[in-house]
Design an enzyme around this catalytic site. Structure first.
Site, mmCIF file in Angstrom:
data_model
loop_
_atom_site.group_PDB
_atom_site.id
_atom_site.type_symbol
_atom_site.label_atom_id
_atom_site.label_comp_id
_atom_site.label_asym_id
_atom_site.label_seq_id
_atom_site.Cartn_x
_atom_site.Cartn_y
_atom_site.Cartn_z
ATOM 1 C CE LYS A 186 13.133 20.550 9.894
ATOM 2 N NZ LYS A 186 12.942 21.991 9.969
ATOM 3 C CG HIS B 282 10.396 22.743 3.561
ATOM 4 N ND1 HIS B 282 11.554 23.127 2.927
ATOM 5 C CD2 HIS B 282 10.390 23.376 4.754
ATOM 6 C CE1 HIS B 282 12.229 23.960 3.701
ATOM 7 N NE2 HIS B 282 11.539 24.139 4.826
ATOM 8 C CB CYS C 205 10.252 26.925 3.543
ATOM 9 S SG CYS C 205 11.550 27.953 4.197
ATOM 10 C CD GLN D 80 8.750 19.633 10.562
ATOM 11 O OE1 GLN D 80 8.488 19.390 11.741
ATOM 12 N NE2 GLN D 80 9.392 20.725 10.209
ATOM 13 C CG ASP E 163 10.713 16.396 3.447
ATOM 14 O OD1 ASP E 163 11.311 16.121 4.503
ATOM 15 O OD2 ASP E 163 10.535 17.558 3.048
HETATM 16 N N1 PLP Z 1 11.313 19.429 4.639
HETATM 17 C C1 PLP Z 1 10.509 19.780 5.644
HETATM 18 C C2 PLP Z 1 9.138 19.169 5.750
HETATM 19 C C3 PLP Z 1 10.953 20.702 6.590
HETATM 20 O O1 PLP Z 1 10.137 21.064 7.600
HETATM 21 C C4 PLP Z 1 12.257 21.253 6.464
HETATM 22 C C5 PLP Z 1 12.741 22.264 7.430
HETATM 23 O O2 PLP Z 1 12.000 23.036 7.957
HETATM 24 C C6 PLP Z 1 13.057 20.843 5.399
HETATM 25 C C7 PLP Z 1 12.558 19.928 4.516
HETATM 26 C C8 PLP Z 1 14.455 21.369 5.230
HETATM 27 O O3 PLP Z 1 15.277 20.699 6.124
HETATM 28 P P1 PLP Z 1 16.797 21.114 6.439
HETATM 29 O O4 PLP Z 1 16.734 22.232 7.413
HETATM 30 O O5 PLP Z 1 17.369 19.874 7.014
HETATM 31 O O6 PLP Z 1 17.453 21.457 5.163
#
Ligand code: PLP
Length: 406
Positions: free
Chosen positions: A225, A122, A364, A202, A199
């Site tokens: 989420k 992302h 993204c 998800q 990360d």
């Molecule tokens: N990393 C991943 C894999 C995501 O799916 C997302 C959000 O869609 C993010 C990071 C960003 O997260 P946040 O909305 O908590 O900033």
């Protein structure tokens, strides 16, 4: 037994209609809906127990501080961290990874040092590292996914060189649903003294996570989420890595003393939590975590695995539907394009007319889109409250899209 209809009753929004059709909410990868217990916790925090935290010597401030700080132990337990102070509160994964980039990356990385990323990250796990590339000459090395959208741990390890200082990798792709064996990656990286950031934005929603078992240095989660409020989240920072970090934001709460010509900092975690935090958001996230643990991440994972299998079997019947990511180790996230159907935005607009919420765009994840040779896709992402009937509705609606658009 996992009674999805009982679970659905916990989420008030699921009983509403959209465009005169029952809502089918399949945009959980972007943000999940909130159970009543979270809404109640937020309402109570504002209507009965609100004050700023850490500051006052008055009753309300002490109650708010206790409620807010209690969430640290909940997240510690949720992630299997060793110490509560290894949990740094923030507004979500974007803030968490930016904080690691500034607090750990800036002081510890030099020109020529290498960071390994996968192509399916992302932007929240790409752009903060581009900052270090632009500003201090750090080199980003990319690992590709295979033809099925899988990411082999060995492919990541093969990218290691003597200059590798950090591996920053997602545990679950927000586009392909691919699950990565981060434990193998982190174990080898630790033996080589390489820092690891996972990360978990998800993954932590869909499977039990234990950061000590994974062996990572940093692990980021996203409250909105996790069925919690927007602008809530946390990052796990292994205690010994915290010693290598400088504070990112300066201000109230993160200091011990401030004088005209010097400053000394608070201990962790407060050292990395400047200013008035998302007090009520974090209290709401605490309620969401209680709720998730009551239902059980194992049971949620089993329910979602059956949804994934059912959806894969239904959707892969159509040769006009290009599903991106078919690896066996995949969460219930389906990104797709329809042959000859133009832009995926049209798919989401048509689905919306039937009350079905999906996302369309680059999610993204532009480097992944480039790797896949597409500019955008539509994405249906499932959650603990989705049903096989909803998969059927999605499949019917996609057939309608194909007939209409192609
Ligand atoms: N990393 C991943 C894999 C995501 O799916 C997302 C959000 O869609 C993010 C990071 C960003 O997260 P946040 O909305 O908590 O900033």
């Amino acid at each position: 037994m996992y009674d999805v209809n009982e679970i659905r009753k916990d989420f008030p929004i699921l009983s509403r209609t959209v465009n005169n059709k029952p809502l089918v909410y399949l945009d959980n990868g972007a943000s999940a809906q909130k159970p009543q217990v979270v809404i109640d916790a937020v309402t109570k925090a504002y209507s009965e127990e609100y004050s700023n935290v850490h500051r006052g010597l008055h009753t309300l401030s002490n109650i708010a501080t206790d409620n807010y700080e209690a969430v640290r132990a909940k997240i510690q337990n949720f992630l299997g961290a060793k110490h509560p102070e290894e949990i740094i509160f923030n507004s979500g994964t974007t803030e968490g990874i930016n904080m690691i980039s500034y607090s750990w990356g800036v002081p510890n990385l030099q020109a020529g040092d290498e960071i390994i990323l996968s192509v399916m990250e992302h932007h929240a796990n790409i752009v903060p590292w581009h900052f270090l590339r632009e500003r201090q000459g750090v080199v980003i090395k990319w690992v590709e996914t295979d033809a099925d959208g899988g990411l082999n741990a060995q492919a990541v390890l093969d990218a290691i060189t003597p200059k590798t200082k950090l591996i920053a990798i997602t545990q679950m792709s927000n586009v392909l649903g691919t699950v990565v064996d981060v434990k193998t990656i982190c174990t080898v990286a630790r033996e080589k003294g390489i820092a690891t950031l996972v990360d978990g934005s998800q993954s932590s929603v869909h499977m039990p996570v234990n950061v000590q078992d994974i062996g990572c240095d940093f692990f980021a989660i996203t409250g909105h989420k996790l069925y919690g409020p927007s602008s809530s989240g946390a990052i796990y920072v292994r205690k010994d890595r915290a010693d290598e970090m400088r504070p990112f934001m300066g201000g109230g709460d993160m200091i011990k003393t401030v004088e005209r010509d010097c400053v000394s900092y608070n201990t962790i975690p407060h050292k990395f939590e400047a200013g008035t935090p998302g007090i009520v958001q974090m209290i709401g996230l605490g309620a969401a975590i209680d709720y998730l643990q009551e239902v059980g991440l194992d049971r949620i994972a089993a329910h979602e695995a059956s949804l994934r299998d059912y959806a894969m079997q239904k959707l892969s019947k159509h040769n006009w539907l290009n599903i991106q990511g078919r690896t066996a180790d995949k969460g219930a996230i389906f990104s797709f394009t329809i042959q000859g159907a133009g832009h995926p935005h049209d798919i989401s607009t048509i689905l919306d007319q039937r009350g079905i919420a999906v996302r369309a765009g680059h999610h993204c994840a532009q480097p992944l889109m480039q790797h896949l040779g597409i500019s955008a896709s539509a994405r249906a992402s499932f959650a603990m409250y989705n049903t096989t009937e909803e998969v059927d509705k999605l499949a019917d609606a996609l057939e309608f899209c194909y007939e209409l658009l192609s």
